[in-house]
Every structure is written in structure tokens, then in C-alpha cells.
Design a protein around this motif. Structure first.
Motif, short mmCIF file in Angstrom:
data_model
loop_
_atom_site.label_atom_id
_atom_site.label_comp_id
_atom_site.label_asym_id
_atom_site.label_seq_id
_atom_site.Cartn_x
_atom_site.Cartn_y
_atom_site.Cartn_z
N LEU A 1 36.20 48.82 92.01
CA LEU A 1 36.80 48.91 90.68
C LEU A 1 38.11 49.66 90.99
CD1 LEU A 1 33.91 49.47 88.16
CD2 LEU A 1 35.09 47.49 88.88
N ASN A 2 39.12 49.36 90.41
CA ASN A 2 40.55 49.97 90.34
C ASN A 2 40.40 51.08 89.84
OD1 ASN A 2 43.27 50.61 89.91
ND2 ASN A 2 43.83 48.77 89.84
N PHE A 3 40.74 52.37 90.56
CA PHE A 3 40.76 53.53 89.96
C PHE A 3 41.57 54.00 88.83
CE2 PHE A 3 43.77 54.46 93.66
CZ PHE A 3 44.93 54.76 92.81
N ARG A 4 42.43 53.27 88.34
CA ARG A 4 43.24 53.16 87.37
C ARG A 4 42.71 52.63 86.08
NH1 ARG A 4 46.64 51.42 91.56
NH2 ARG A 4 48.08 52.97 92.38
N TYR A 5 41.52 51.99 86.15
CA TYR A 5 41.00 51.69 84.77
C TYR A 5 40.82 52.45 83.84
CZ TYR A 5 40.11 47.06 87.08
OH TYR A 5 40.22 45.62 87.78
N THR A 6 41.05 52.10 82.41
CA THR A 6 40.50 53.14 81.40
C THR A 6 39.03 52.91 81.27
OG1 THR A 6 40.93 51.39 79.89
CG2 THR A 6 42.68 52.72 80.36
N SER A 7 38.47 53.56 79.96
CA SER A 7 36.97 53.54 79.86
C SER A 7 36.56 52.05 79.32
CB SER A 7 36.68 54.34 78.84
OG SER A 7 36.63 55.66 79.14
N ASP A 8 37.60 51.56 78.61
CA ASP A 8 37.24 50.10 77.88
C ASP A 8 37.55 49.05 79.12
OD1 ASP A 8 37.02 50.97 75.40
OD2 ASP A 8 39.20 50.55 74.92
N GLU A 9 38.50 49.47 79.98
CA GLU A 9 38.53 48.39 81.18
C GLU A 9 37.38 48.26 82.05
OE1 GLU A 9 43.32 48.03 81.72
OE2 GLU A 9 42.47 49.74 82.52
N ILE A 10 36.74 49.53 82.43
CA ILE A 10 35.64 49.91 83.30
C ILE A 10 34.24 49.04 82.56
CG2 ILE A 10 33.92 51.31 83.92
CD1 ILE A 10 36.26 53.30 84.31
N ASP A 11 34.39 49.30 81.21
CA ASP A 11 33.32 48.59 80.57
C ASP A 11 33.39 47.08 80.47
OD1 ASP A 11 31.03 48.45 78.60
OD2 ASP A 11 32.57 48.21 76.88
N TYR A 12 34.55 46.60 80.36
CA TYR A 12 34.87 45.25 80.58
C TYR A 12 34.31 44.50 81.79
CZ TYR A 12 37.24 40.80 80.52
OH TYR A 12 37.72 39.56 80.77
N CYS A 13 35.04 45.44 82.87
CA CYS A 13 34.66 44.77 84.47
C CYS A 13 33.10 44.68 84.81
CB CYS A 13 35.44 45.37 85.30
SG CYS A 13 37.23 45.16 85.10
N LEU A 14 32.39 45.84 84.13
CA LEU A 14 31.05 46.04 84.75
C LEU A 14 30.27 44.96 83.95
CD1 LEU A 14 30.51 49.84 84.08
CD2 LEU A 14 30.63 48.55 86.26
N LYS A 15 30.59 44.47 82.82
CA LYS A 15 29.91 43.54 81.91
C LYS A 15 30.40 42.18 82.45
CE LYS A 15 29.21 46.32 77.81
NZ LYS A 15 29.37 46.60 76.45
#
Length: 227
Positions: free
Chosen positions: A68-82
Motif C-alpha cells: 500500500l502507498n504510504f501516502r494513503y489517508t485512513s479512508d483510502e487505506i480502508d477502501y483498498c483493504l476492502k
């Protein structure tokens, strides 16, 4: 791994044999937690000495690594994980706040492992979780048809005597795949945390690097520093 700071440079190193043992411990830990071939394991880390053993441990377990890109926000991390249907997440200290914000959404469906010194209460300590796991390669058959085994060929005509300086973030496919040349030949590889001209010059000089992968902006910065 070299992490330059304004005061004291930070340097860590491991041998290829220890690297392999750490990767095996990660693989056996994942298998012991019920992770099987084809399941997804995400990595959310800045460049660090643990990044690549974790990555190869995931592959040795037959699982699929999801950097995962270290620049991701919380919402983007959540989106990518799902979106990727991730079952396990390894994350570092820089991401505690961002991961904590989405724990209520993800903690019930995935394992969370913290890679750092002070583990938050909502995750498990990576070092403790792998400490007593076997350092032997797991008996998981990986063949050319497995997604976990697909990778590029050796880069840069790397030899055993070369020293490769890897500066870009390891979540980026290009950085990882170029680094593979060092793995294939058993040569020395240097990870640099930070990309200032001074840090690059210092690493090249102190580690006697023979291969350095630079992006255009970094070349421009270096040329400006030489003027």
C-alpha cells in the motif's frame, strides 16, 4: 538500511541467511494463523529492514502481497483493504493514527500486526508473533502458475560484487523488482530512507555503491547540489 537524520545517522543490517530465516518465520506465522494460498496480505510500511522479509514471507506462505502507498489517508487505506479483500495487514509506527481510525471497520475481518517498538492495543506485535515460529521454509508448494511466484527477471546485470542503492519506496513495484537483482546474486543491497542529495552522496560513498537507481527529480537535485 540507512536512515539519515540531522543528528545521528541510523544504520541496520542483516545477512541473507538471517533475511531468509525472518521470511520463513513470517510465512510460518501466517500459516499458523490460518492464512492459506491465494489469500491477501497487505503491507503498509515505510522503507525499513522488515519490509522485504515480510514481503517474501507472504510469498513463501503462498499468499498474495498487497503493498500500500504510504501516502494513503485512513479512508483510502480502508477502501483498498476492502477492494483487495485483504485478510492481514502489517503496518508501521507512521500509520498508527490512520489505522486506528478505521479499526472499527476492519478489525473483525482481518489480522493486524504492528511492525515497530511500541505496539498499539488494537494490534499484535509483529516481532513477538514471529519470534517462536519456525525459521525453516514452510512446506507450501509454489509453482509458476501461482500468483505469489510471478516476478521480473534480474535487472541491471547485477553481479555478486555489486552494491545496489535502493532509494524509492518499496511499495512501488519498480523499486522491489529492481532490488531483486541483489537477491538473485546474493550481493549487497542498501535501502535508503530519505532522498536528499546529501543522504544519497553519503550512502554511495560510505557503502561503496556501484548501482544507484535515480529518478529525474533526484538527478536534478543532485546536479543543483554540485553547482
Amino acid at each position: 538500511l540507512i536512515q539519515p537524520t540531522s543528528a545521528i545517522p541510523y544504520r541496520r543490517e542483516i545477512t541473507w541467511s538471517v533475511f531468509d530465516e525472518k521470511a520463513n518465520r513470517v510465512a510460518n506465522m501466517l500459516l499458523g494463523r490460518g492464512i492459506r494460498k491465494g489469500q491477501k496480505v497487505a503491507i503498509l510500511l515505510m522503507n525499513c529492514l522488515e519490509w522485504l522479509p515480510i514481503y517474501f514471507g507472504i510469498l513463501k506462505a503462498g499468499a498474495i502481497a498487497v503493498p500500500l502507498n504510504f501516502r494513503y489517508t485512513s479512508d483510502e487505506i480502508d477502501y483498498c483493504l476492502k477492494l483487495a479483500d485483504v485478510d492481514v495487514l502489517f503496518f508501521g509506527p507512521e500509520f498508527i493514527v490512520r489505522v486506528e481510525a478505521i479499526v472499527p471497520k476492519i478489525s473483525q475481518q482481518m489480522l493486524l500486526f504492528f511492525v515497530g517498538d511500541t505496539c498499539p492495543s488494537f494490534a499484535e506485535d509483529y516481532h513477538r508473533a514471529t519470534a517462536n515460529c519456525s525459521s525453516m521454509a514452510p512446506k507450501v508448494l509454489i509453482d509458476d502458475e501461482d500468483e505469489a511466484a510471478m516476478m521480473e527477471a534480474i535487472h541491471h546485470a547485477t553481479t555478486h560484487d555489486d552494491v545496489f542503492l535502493c532509494i524509492p519506496p518499496l511499495y512501488h513495484t519498480g523499486a522491489k523488482m529492481h532490488w531483486f537483482g541483489s537477491l538473485f546474486t546474493g550481493s549487497k543491497a542498501v535501502l535508503l530512507k530519505g532522498n536528499s542529495p546529501q543522504a544519497i552522496f553519503q550512502a554511495v560513498s560510505s557503502e561503496r555503491c556501484s548501482i544507484v537507481w535515480l529518478l529525474v527529480p533526484w538527478c536534478q537535485d543532485i546536479l543543483a547540489a554540485l553547482d
